[in-house]
Design a protein around this motif. Structure first.
Motif, short mmCIF file in Angstrom:
data_model
loop_
_atom_site.label_atom_id
_atom_site.label_comp_id
_atom_site.label_asym_id
_atom_site.label_seq_id
_atom_site.Cartn_x
_atom_site.Cartn_y
_atom_site.Cartn_z
N ILE A 158 0.80 -1.23 0.16
CA ILE A 158 0.12 -0.13 -0.03
C ILE A 158 0.86 1.26 0.02
O ILE A 158 0.67 2.34 -0.50
CB ILE A 158 -0.94 0.06 1.27
CG1 ILE A 158 -1.77 -1.29 1.11
CG2 ILE A 158 -1.63 1.52 1.38
CD1 ILE A 158 -2.96 -1.24 0.28
N MET A 159 1.86 1.30 0.58
CA MET A 159 2.92 2.39 0.83
C MET A 159 4.11 2.03 0.33
O MET A 159 5.18 1.46 1.05
CB MET A 159 2.99 2.69 2.29
CG MET A 159 1.68 2.88 3.23
SD MET A 159 1.30 4.56 2.83
CE MET A 159 -0.12 5.01 3.99
N PRO A 160 4.42 2.18 -0.91
CA PRO A 160 5.43 1.65 -1.59
C PRO A 160 6.86 2.13 -1.04
O PRO A 160 7.82 1.45 -1.03
CB PRO A 160 5.54 1.89 -3.00
CG PRO A 160 4.03 2.24 -3.29
CD PRO A 160 3.43 2.92 -1.87
N ALA A 161 7.06 3.48 -0.89
CA ALA A 161 8.03 4.24 -0.39
C ALA A 161 8.23 4.40 1.16
O ALA A 161 8.49 5.42 1.64
CB ALA A 161 8.29 5.51 -1.03
N ILE A 162 7.59 3.53 2.06
CA ILE A 162 7.37 3.86 3.30
C ILE A 162 8.73 3.60 3.99
O ILE A 162 8.73 4.28 5.00
CB ILE A 162 6.29 2.62 4.05
CG1 ILE A 162 5.73 3.44 5.18
CG2 ILE A 162 7.11 1.36 4.14
CD1 ILE A 162 4.56 2.61 5.82
N HIS A 163 9.82 2.98 3.39
CA HIS A 163 10.94 2.99 4.08
C HIS A 163 11.93 4.34 4.08
O HIS A 163 12.92 4.39 4.38
CB HIS A 163 11.66 1.80 3.39
CG HIS A 163 11.79 1.90 2.08
ND1 HIS A 163 10.69 2.18 1.30
CD2 HIS A 163 13.09 2.03 1.14
CE1 HIS A 163 11.13 1.94 -0.10
NE2 HIS A 163 12.70 1.92 -0.11
#
Ligand code: SF4
Length: 485
Positions: A158-163
């Motif tokens: 859902i949040m591809p760039a959460i890192h």
């Protein structure tokens, strides 16, 4: 936009990847903050536990009913979509899907594809397939746009760039978007990204999107999103290609309402998303906008294998909310890249073995404490821990051993020596005299215990038999109690 070569993380290196991720303090910090935020949001979105329980029961029942007649529903979906003017394509493998999509783009002499968020397009590595053939595929979901720019895969469904931190994104935009100043202001960053993408929508030959629910009765493709980019991709270019897995079909429109509510609340704690698109065909005569051609690619890629097995079929109930990942004590410490698969976390552990086989995913079913948090939050009640145990059994089942529904890669983690050791132990354990003899011998030979014991001593002190057997200690204690003082 210039892109860097994508860094892949093959699932076979899961243990090494996990160790590297655990040692990355910055990643651990980003993940912890993000997971806590998402867990709190979900909790707040379901204040009434009784309502949540009944909604989950309904969601599970809908998904199971739809899966129980999946072949018929898929035929109905194809007929309804065809009636609406949508062309349906069937793809057994990622390669089939890529060839179909490439053929469609080529037929329009297309050079630029603008993409809404689609995990299935990640699954088939579409961007790289097209890029190798001279076609640019540009991600328009902000998270996907960021990871594409960084040359990475999404770390969360859902949040591809959460890192990524704000500083990471500021540096990426400054480096890759012509004329972009360095700024850590979130609103400014979003504005910069959106402006860069707006140009692409107007110039794109083809728009591609995923599908959250495909309604068989009406031939409607439902798309859930928050940024409006999905609507732009599916309406501005002259051709819209949707791609989804065969399991996403539901019977009727009423089925969508509870699933939509479960999806948005479980995923990001929102009662509803900003946009909910219902696509029912190409532009009709007299209409001023919309694509002139709409295509749907239905991908199998191992889903039939899961479908054939009554227990594994439950994997296909998933509505891709990502809640199991947010609550997983393993995922929340190592992030998505360590898994080396398109779908990480608990859902990835049970789905990926069907998509790419147990050979390449043998370590994933063991990447779980079996704490049950994933099953507890799953909005459609997938019993993930039970399925992980089953996959562990299948990866240990001797290759070629007859079974009702053999899985690709059966026996990938099987070791003849280990199997013999366990069989021998079972016999020893079942016989009183053999067990006593084993215990006595082990305590006498404890000095020979190796100081390195395969993977065990990487994180633990070596296992060493006790100096005396339990029987000896009991006898000693009884003797000392009985002796006069
Ligand atoms: S398995 Fe359940 S919790 Fe995990 S993504 Fe799928 S629906 Fe959501």
């Amino acid at each position: 936009m210039s892109t860097q070569p994508v860094t892949f993380h093959p699932a076979r290196r899961f243990k090494d990847n996990a160790r590297t991720a655990l040692a990355d303090g910055k990643l651990r910090g980003s993940l912890r903050g993000a997971m806590d935020f998402l867990m709190d949001k979900r909790l707040a979105a379901f204040p009434d536990t009784a309502e949540l329980a009944s909604l989950r029961t309904l969601g599970e029942a809908i998904r199971q009913r739809c899966l129980s007649t999946l072949p018929e529903l898929l035929e109905q979906l194809e007929a309804s979509l065809t009636r609406n003017g949508v062309t349906v394509h069937w793809a057994a493998t990622p390669d089939d899907a890529n060839r179909i999509i490439h053929g469609l783009v080529q037929a329009r002499a297309g050079r630029l594809m603008v993409k809404g968020k689609s995990m299935v397009s990640e699954e088939i590595e579409l961007n790289h397939y097209l890029e190798a053939r001279g076609i640019t595929a540009l991600e328009s979901d902000m998270g996907e746009y960021i990871v594409q720019m960084a040359g990475e895969k999404p770390t969360h469904i859902i949040m591809p760039a959460i890192h990524k931190t704000r500083e990471d994104i500021a540096a990426l935009f400054h480096e890759h978007i012509p004329g972009a100043p360095y700024t850590e202001d979130v609103d400014a960053l979003i504005r910069i990204g959106r402006n860069a993408l707006r140009e692409a929508y107007l110039n794109a030959d083809v728009g591609l999107s995923g599908v959250n629910f495909a309604v068989a009765e009406t031939g409607t493709l439902c798309l859930v999103e928050n940024e409006g980019n999905g609507r732009m991709c599916t309406t501005v270019p002259d051709m819209h290609i949707a791609i989804t897995g065969i399991e996403k079909v539901v019977e009727k429109l009423e089925d969508v309402v509870p699933l939509f509510s479960l999806l948005t609340r479980s995923a990001i704690g929102q009662p509803i998303t900003t946009y909910f698109n219902m696509i029912s065909g190409p532009r009709r005569p007299g209409e001023k906008d919309g694509p002139r051609e709409v295509h749907l690619v239905l991908l199998d890629n191992g889903r039939s294998q899961a479908y054939a097995d009554a227990q594994m079929r439950k994997t296909l109930q998933c509505i891709r909310c990502g809640a199991c990942m947010n609550h997983c004590p393993v995922y929340s410490r190592i992030g998505g890249h360590a898994y080396g698969t398109t779908y990480p976390g608990p859902i990835g552990e049970i789905l990926s073995p069907h998509l790419i086989g147990l050979d390449d995913t043998r370590d994933l079913p063991t990447a779980s404490t079996l704490c049950g948090a994933c099953a507890e939050v799953c909005p459609v009640r997938i019993p993930i821990p039970d399925m992980l145990i089953r996959l562990r059994e299948e990866s240990q089942r001797p290759p070629g051993e007859p079974t009702v529904h053999p899985l690709r890669g059966q026996g990938a983690a099987h070791s003849a020596a280990e199997s013999l050791a366990w069989k021998t132990w079972r016999r020893v354990y079942a016989s009183v005299s053999a067990y006593r003899l084993f215990g006595w011998s082990a305590s006498r030979l404890r000095g020979l215990t190796p100081s390195r014991q395969a993977g065990w001593t990487q994180n633990h002190v070596p296992l060493k038999p006790a100096a005396k057997t339990l029987h000896e200690r009991v006898r000693e204690r009884q003797a000392s109690k009985g002796s006069p003082r």
